[in-house]
Design a protein around this motif. Structure first.
Motif: not given
Length: 272
Positions: A94-99, A122-143
């Motif tokens: 998934s997009v999230r797992d790529n990140l 997953e717990r340790q890096f979730k915050e920075q992955v979520d940040w990268a998804l948000e800043i690129m506008g990809l939150q709704d494509r994460a899965d």
């Protein structure tokens, strides 16, 4: 001292110089661009900086450290990351797992820790992955799988993956290639936002409207050599650039496109 410094950098393939005596700086908090025609040696320069091709002559330092003998993975751990023209996405993740794969910084003992503390990464890096998804506008494509997305969205994933590791400097190799005008404008807005998060950017692209309007400083490469450098306004007006890269008529056309790009970006920001 610049974050990244190249002094006299040369890359020689069997007597042919792809890069010759390049002096180039990237300063912290700045967006630096590199432009030039096809075959000028732009990607070779990124390959040399990131350790994917050997430097024949010269010196490269990053954050004060001489990079001679430092492997690509060690450079990434130091905070020097890049994107590739071919994207190199994991199509079955998934997009999230790529990140997540890019955000993780494994050590030799990581597999032991994973046995004792499953799910730690997953717990340790979730915050920075979520940040990268948000800043690129990809939150709704994460899965979503990358193969189910448009080419433009896949390009954004490639950039987001480089950001997920929270590097000091990201080298972007033609991130706007294949994007339409609106997608390129959106990318340009994102690039400037990155600078607000303690990162610096180095951009290679053929989209002159994008490069001239988002970069703080630009270098121009032709036949492996730097022929000009300066602010976007200085580069746009440089006779050597107009002659060697743009051509007289192309220079006027690209300058007009750059003005239109800037106006469109300003309008978009004003209405958002």
């Amino acid at each position: 001292m610049a974050l990244l410094e190249a002094r006299g950098l040369s890359v020689n393939y069997g007597g042919l110089y792809a890069n010759k005596d390049i002096d180039l700086d990237c300063h912290t908090g700045k967006l630096v661009g590199l432009i030039g025609p096809n075959g000028a040696g732009k990607t070779t320069f990124i390959d040399a900086i990131t350790g994917f091709t050997p430097v024949s002559e010269g010196k490269v330092t990053f954050d004060g450290v001489d990079l001679a003998g430092v492997s690509p993975d060690q450079r990434a751990l130091m905070g020097l990351t890049r994107t590739f023209q071919s994207l190199e996405l994991f199509e079955d993740l998934s997009v999230r797992d790529n990140l997540m794969a890019a955000a993780e910084r494994p050590k030799w003992h990581s597999f032991l820790t994973d046995i004792v503390m499953p799910g730690r990464n997953e717990r340790q890096f979730k915050e920075q992955v979520d940040w990268a998804l948000e800043i690129m506008g990809l939150q709704d494509r994460a899965d979503t799988l990358p193969s189910d997305l448009s080419h433009g969205q896949r390009k954004l994933i490639s950039v987001a993956r480089a950001l997920a590791a929270k590097p000091k400097l990201v080298l972007l190799d033609e991130p706007a290639a294949g994007l339409d005008t609106s997608e390129s404008q959106l990318l340009g807005q994102h690039l400037r936002e990155f600078l607000e998060h303690d990162m610096s950017l180095f951009l290679i692209d053929h989209d002159m409207g994008l490069v001239l309007n988002v970069c703080d400083y630009i270098y121009v490469l032709d036949f492996g050599k730097i022929i000009a450098h300066g602010t976007p306004a200085e580069v746009r007006a440089d006779p050597a650039v107009i002659s060697a890269y743009l051509g007289e008529s192309a220079g006027e056309e690209q300058a007009q496109r750059g003005a239109e790009f800037g106006a469109a970006t300003t309008t978009t920001e004003a209405t958002s």
